[in-house]
Design a protein around this motif. Structure first.
Motif, PDB file in Angstrom:
ATOM      1  N   GLY A   4       0.820  -1.205   0.000  1.00 47.29           N
ATOM      2  CA  GLY A   4       0.000   0.000   0.000  1.00 47.29           C
ATOM      3  C   GLY A   4       0.850   1.249   0.000  1.00 47.29           C
ATOM      4  O   GLY A   4       2.010   1.248   0.394  1.00 47.29           O
ATOM      5  N   GLY A   5       0.273   2.363  -0.409  1.00 47.93           N
ATOM      6  CA  GLY A   5       0.992   3.631  -0.513  1.00 47.93           C
ATOM      7  C   GLY A   5       1.517   4.134   0.811  1.00 47.93           C
ATOM      8  O   GLY A   5       2.660   3.935   1.169  1.00 47.93           O
ATOM      9  N   GLY A   6       0.705   4.841   1.586  1.00 49.51           N
ATOM     10  CA  GLY A   6       1.192   5.473   2.787  1.00 49.51           C
ATOM     11  C   GLY A   6       0.971   4.660   4.048  1.00 49.51           C
ATOM     12  O   GLY A   6       1.680   4.835   5.023  1.00 49.51           O
ATOM     13  N   GLY A   7       0.004   3.780   4.052  1.00 49.60           N
ATOM     14  CA  GLY A   7      -0.363   3.076   5.271  1.00 49.60           C
ATOM     15  C   GLY A   7       0.528   1.912   5.621  1.00 49.60           C
ATOM     16  O   GLY A   7       0.526   1.437   6.740  1.00 49.60           O
ATOM     17  N   GLY A   8       1.323   1.418   4.691  1.00 47.99           N
ATOM     18  CA  GLY A   8       2.183   0.286   4.957  1.00 47.99           C
ATOM     19  C   GLY A   8       1.451  -1.040   4.992  1.00 47.99           C
ATOM     20  O   GLY A   8       2.020  -2.036   5.391  1.00 47.99           O
ATOM     21  N   LEU A   9       0.182  -1.077   4.604  1.00 45.41           N
ATOM     22  CA  LEU A   9      -0.562  -2.326   4.577  1.00 45.41           C
ATOM     23  C   LEU A   9      -0.197  -3.111   3.324  1.00 45.41           C
ATOM     24  O   LEU A   9       0.150  -2.541   2.302  1.00 45.41           O
ATOM     25  CB  LEU A   9      -2.068  -2.059   4.576  1.00 45.41           C
ATOM     26  N   ILE A  10      -0.292  -4.384   3.423  1.00 45.36           N
ATOM     27  CA  ILE A  10      -0.057  -5.240   2.263  1.00 45.36           C
ATOM     28  C   ILE A  10      -1.418  -5.711   1.781  1.00 45.36           C
ATOM     29  O   ILE A  10      -2.185  -6.299   2.536  1.00 45.36           O
ATOM     30  CB  ILE A  10       0.850  -6.426   2.627  1.00 45.36           C
ATOM     31  N   TRP A  11      -1.720  -5.429   0.516  1.00 46.67           N
ATOM     32  CA  TRP A  11      -3.032  -5.739  -0.042  1.00 46.67           C
ATOM     33  C   TRP A  11      -3.006  -7.079  -0.750  1.00 46.67           C
ATOM     34  O   TRP A  11      -2.010  -7.473  -1.335  1.00 46.67           O
ATOM     35  CB  TRP A  11      -3.470  -4.634  -0.992  1.00 46.67           C
ATOM     36  N   ARG A  55     -23.141 -14.886   9.238  1.00 49.93           N
ATOM     37  CA  ARG A  55     -23.251 -14.497   7.823  1.00 49.93           C
ATOM     38  C   ARG A  55     -22.790 -13.059   7.614  1.00 49.93           C
ATOM     39  O   ARG A  55     -22.070 -12.759   6.653  1.00 49.93           O
ATOM     40  CB  ARG A  55     -24.685 -14.645   7.345  1.00 49.93           C
ATOM     41  N   ALA A  56     -23.198 -12.177   8.502  1.00 52.94           N
ATOM     42  CA  ALA A  56     -22.816 -10.767   8.374  1.00 52.94           C
ATOM     43  C   ALA A  56     -21.305 -10.593   8.477  1.00 52.94           C
ATOM     44  O   ALA A  56     -20.701  -9.855   7.690  1.00 52.94           O
ATOM     45  CB  ALA A  56     -23.515  -9.934   9.447  1.00 52.94           C
ATOM     46  N   ILE A  57     -20.692 -11.283   9.414  1.00 52.47           N
ATOM     47  CA  ILE A  57     -19.236 -11.190   9.582  1.00 52.47           C
ATOM     48  C   ILE A  57     -18.530 -11.686   8.329  1.00 52.47           C
ATOM     49  O   ILE A  57     -17.596 -11.053   7.835  1.00 52.47           O
ATOM     50  CB  ILE A  57     -18.775 -11.972  10.828  1.00 52.47           C
ATOM     51  N   PHE A  58     -18.982 -12.813   7.795  1.00 54.00           N
ATOM     52  CA  PHE A  58     -18.338 -13.348   6.600  1.00 54.00           C
ATOM     53  C   PHE A  58     -18.607 -12.488   5.372  1.00 54.00           C
ATOM     54  O   PHE A  58     -17.749 -12.361   4.503  1.00 54.00           O
ATOM     55  CB  PHE A  58     -18.733 -14.806   6.363  1.00 54.00           C
ATOM     56  N   LEU A  59     -19.785 -11.878   5.292  1.00 57.42           N
ATOM     57  CA  LEU A  59     -20.070 -10.979   4.162  1.00 57.42           C
ATOM     58  C   LEU A  59     -19.173  -9.746   4.201  1.00 57.42           C
ATOM     59  O   LEU A  59     -18.615  -9.332   3.183  1.00 57.42           O
ATOM     60  CB  LEU A  59     -21.533 -10.553   4.166  1.00 57.42           C
ATOM     61  N   PHE A  60     -19.022  -9.148   5.379  1.00 57.76           N
ATOM     62  CA  PHE A  60     -18.129  -7.994   5.495  1.00 57.76           C
ATOM     63  C   PHE A  60     -16.684  -8.421   5.277  1.00 57.76           C
ATOM     64  O   PHE A  60     -15.898  -7.700   4.675  1.00 57.76           O
ATOM     65  CB  PHE A  60     -18.288  -7.306   6.846  1.00 57.76           C
ATOM     66  N   GLY A  61     -16.331  -9.595   5.752  1.00 56.97           N
ATOM     67  CA  GLY A  61     -14.975 -10.114   5.554  1.00 56.97           C
ATOM     68  C   GLY A  61     -14.657 -10.376   4.092  1.00 56.97           C
ATOM     69  O   GLY A  61     -13.514 -10.277   3.668  1.00 56.97           O
ATOM     70  N   ALA A  62     -15.689 -10.689   3.312  1.00 60.53           N
ATOM     71  CA  ALA A  62     -15.480 -10.951   1.884  1.00 60.53           C
ATOM     72  C   ALA A  62     -15.008  -9.700   1.150  1.00 60.53           C
ATOM     73  O   ALA A  62     -14.370  -9.792   0.104  1.00 60.53           O
ATOM     74  CB  ALA A  62     -16.768 -11.467   1.248  1.00 60.53           C
ATOM     75  N   GLU A  63     -15.299  -8.530   1.707  1.00 60.33           N
ATOM     76  CA  GLU A  63     -14.881  -7.264   1.096  1.00 60.33           C
ATOM     77  C   GLU A  63     -13.461  -6.865   1.503  1.00 60.33           C
ATOM     78  O   GLU A  63     -12.907  -5.925   0.952  1.00 60.33           O
ATOM     79  CB  GLU A  63     -15.857  -6.155   1.494  1.00 60.33           C
ATOM     80  N   GLU A  64     -12.896  -7.565   2.454  1.00 61.61           N
ATOM     81  CA  GLU A  64     -11.581  -7.207   2.992  1.00 61.61           C
ATOM     82  C   GLU A  64     -10.479  -7.486   1.975  1.00 61.61           C
ATOM     83  O   GLU A  64     -10.489  -8.498   1.304  1.00 61.61           O
ATOM     84  CB  GLU A  64     -11.326  -8.004   4.277  1.00 61.61           C
ATOM     85  N   ARG A  65      -9.512  -6.577   1.874  1.00 55.56           N
ATOM     86  CA  ARG A  65      -8.419  -6.725   0.918  1.00 55.56           C
ATOM     87  C   ARG A  65      -7.040  -6.696   1.579  1.00 55.56           C
ATOM     88  O   ARG A  65      -6.033  -6.866   0.921  1.00 55.56           O
ATOM     89  CB  ARG A  65      -8.481  -5.616  -0.142  1.00 55.56           C
ATOM     90  N   SER A  66      -6.985  -6.472   2.872  1.00 58.57           N
ATOM     91  CA  SER A  66      -5.708  -6.450   3.581  1.00 58.57           C
ATOM     92  C   SER A  66      -5.335  -7.877   3.984  1.00 58.57           C
ATOM     93  O   SER A  66      -6.123  -8.578   4.622  1.00 58.57           O
ATOM     94  CB  SER A  66      -5.812  -5.572   4.827  1.00 58.57           C
ATOM     95  N   ILE A  67      -4.126  -8.292   3.630  1.00 62.02           N
ATOM     96  CA  ILE A  67      -3.654  -9.638   3.968  1.00 62.02           C
ATOM     97  C   ILE A  67      -3.715  -9.862   5.477  1.00 62.02           C
ATOM     98  O   ILE A  67      -4.145 -10.907   5.942  1.00 62.02           O
ATOM     99  CB  ILE A  67      -2.203  -9.843   3.463  1.00 62.02           C
ATOM    100  N   HIS A  68      -3.277  -8.874   6.238  1.00 61.95           N
ATOM    101  CA  HIS A  68      -3.250  -9.009   7.698  1.00 61.95           C
ATOM    102  C   HIS A  68      -4.662  -9.167   8.262  1.00 61.95           C
ATOM    103  O   HIS A  68      -4.886  -9.999   9.146  1.00 61.95           O
ATOM    104  CB  HIS A  68      -2.569  -7.797   8.339  1.00 61.95           C
ATOM    105  N   ASN A  69      -5.602  -8.391   7.761  1.00 60.70           N
ATOM    106  CA  ASN A  69      -6.975  -8.488   8.248  1.00 60.70           C
ATOM    107  C   ASN A  69      -7.626  -9.805   7.843  1.00 60.70           C
ATOM    108  O   ASN A  69      -8.394 -10.376   8.614  1.00 60.70           O
ATOM    109  CB  ASN A  69      -7.806  -7.309   7.748  1.00 60.70           C
ATOM    110  N   ILE A  70      -7.308 -10.298   6.655  1.00 60.08           N
ATOM    111  CA  ILE A  70      -7.834 -11.593   6.222  1.00 60.08           C
ATOM    112  C   ILE A  70      -7.317 -12.695   7.139  1.00 60.08           C
ATOM    113  O   ILE A  70      -8.071 -13.559   7.584  1.00 60.08           O
ATOM    114  CB  ILE A  70      -7.473 -11.876   4.747  1.00 60.08           C
ATOM    115  N   ARG A  71      -6.022 -12.646   7.453  1.00 57.84           N
ATOM    116  CA  ARG A  71      -5.450 -13.647   8.380  1.00 57.84           C
ATOM    117  C   ARG A  71      -6.114 -13.574   9.744  1.00 57.84           C
ATOM    118  O   ARG A  71      -6.403 -14.598  10.355  1.00 57.84           O
ATOM    119  CB  ARG A  71      -3.946 -13.437   8.513  1.00 57.84           C
ATOM    120  N   ASP A  72      -6.345 -12.363  10.233  1.00 61.69           N
ATOM    121  CA  ASP A  72      -7.005 -12.193  11.530  1.00 61.69           C
ATOM    122  C   ASP A  72      -8.415 -12.764  11.513  1.00 61.69           C
ATOM    123  O   ASP A  72      -8.847 -13.414  12.481  1.00 61.69           O
ATOM    124  CB  ASP A  72      -7.049 -10.717  11.927  1.00 61.69           C
ATOM    125  N   LEU A  73      -9.145 -12.534  10.425  1.00 63.79           N
ATOM    126  CA  LEU A  73     -10.503 -13.069  10.309  1.00 63.79           C
ATOM    127  C   LEU A  73     -10.500 -14.601  10.280  1.00 63.79           C
ATOM    128  O   LEU A  73     -11.335 -15.237  10.919  1.00 63.79           O
ATOM    129  CB  LEU A  73     -11.187 -12.520   9.062  1.00 63.79           C
TER     130      LEU A  73
END
Length: 90
Positions: A4-11, A55-73
């Motif tokens: 990612g640009g400024g945030g240092g996140l890996i997409w 279902r709601a958690i998985f639906l919102f998680g499906a929109e996630e694009r950060s590798i770290h957040n996906i691993r956490d989920l």
């Protein structure tokens, strides 16, 4: 993986998302099956509410694009599944 640009996140790239998809779908199905267990101290309405929450958690998680957040989920889903298999409600 793209950095990612400024945030240092890996997409996540398309390949990353494709690799995680079977794992996420499997966890989702296992959690829904575990919520149907008669060992859980839940009434019908509470069981339906927990399924809707899942279902709601998985639906919102499906929109996630950060590798770290996906691993956490995925880690959170595995933990939840373990709790459910012990007959406890998370």
């Amino acid at each position: 993986m793209a950095k990612g640009g400024g945030g240092g996140l890996i997409w996540a790239t398309a390949e990353d998302l494709a690799r995680n998809r079977p794992v996420v779908l499997s966890l989702y199905r296992q959690i829904l099956r575990a919520l149907n267990s008669p060992e859980l101290p839940l009434g019908h309405a509470a069981r339906l509410a927990k399924k809707a929450e899942c279902r709601a958690i998985f639906l919102f998680g499906a929109e996630e694009r950060s590798i770290h957040n996906i691993r956490d989920l995925v880690d959170a889903a595995r933990h939840t599944l373990g709790v459910l298999k012990r007959g406890r409600v998370p």
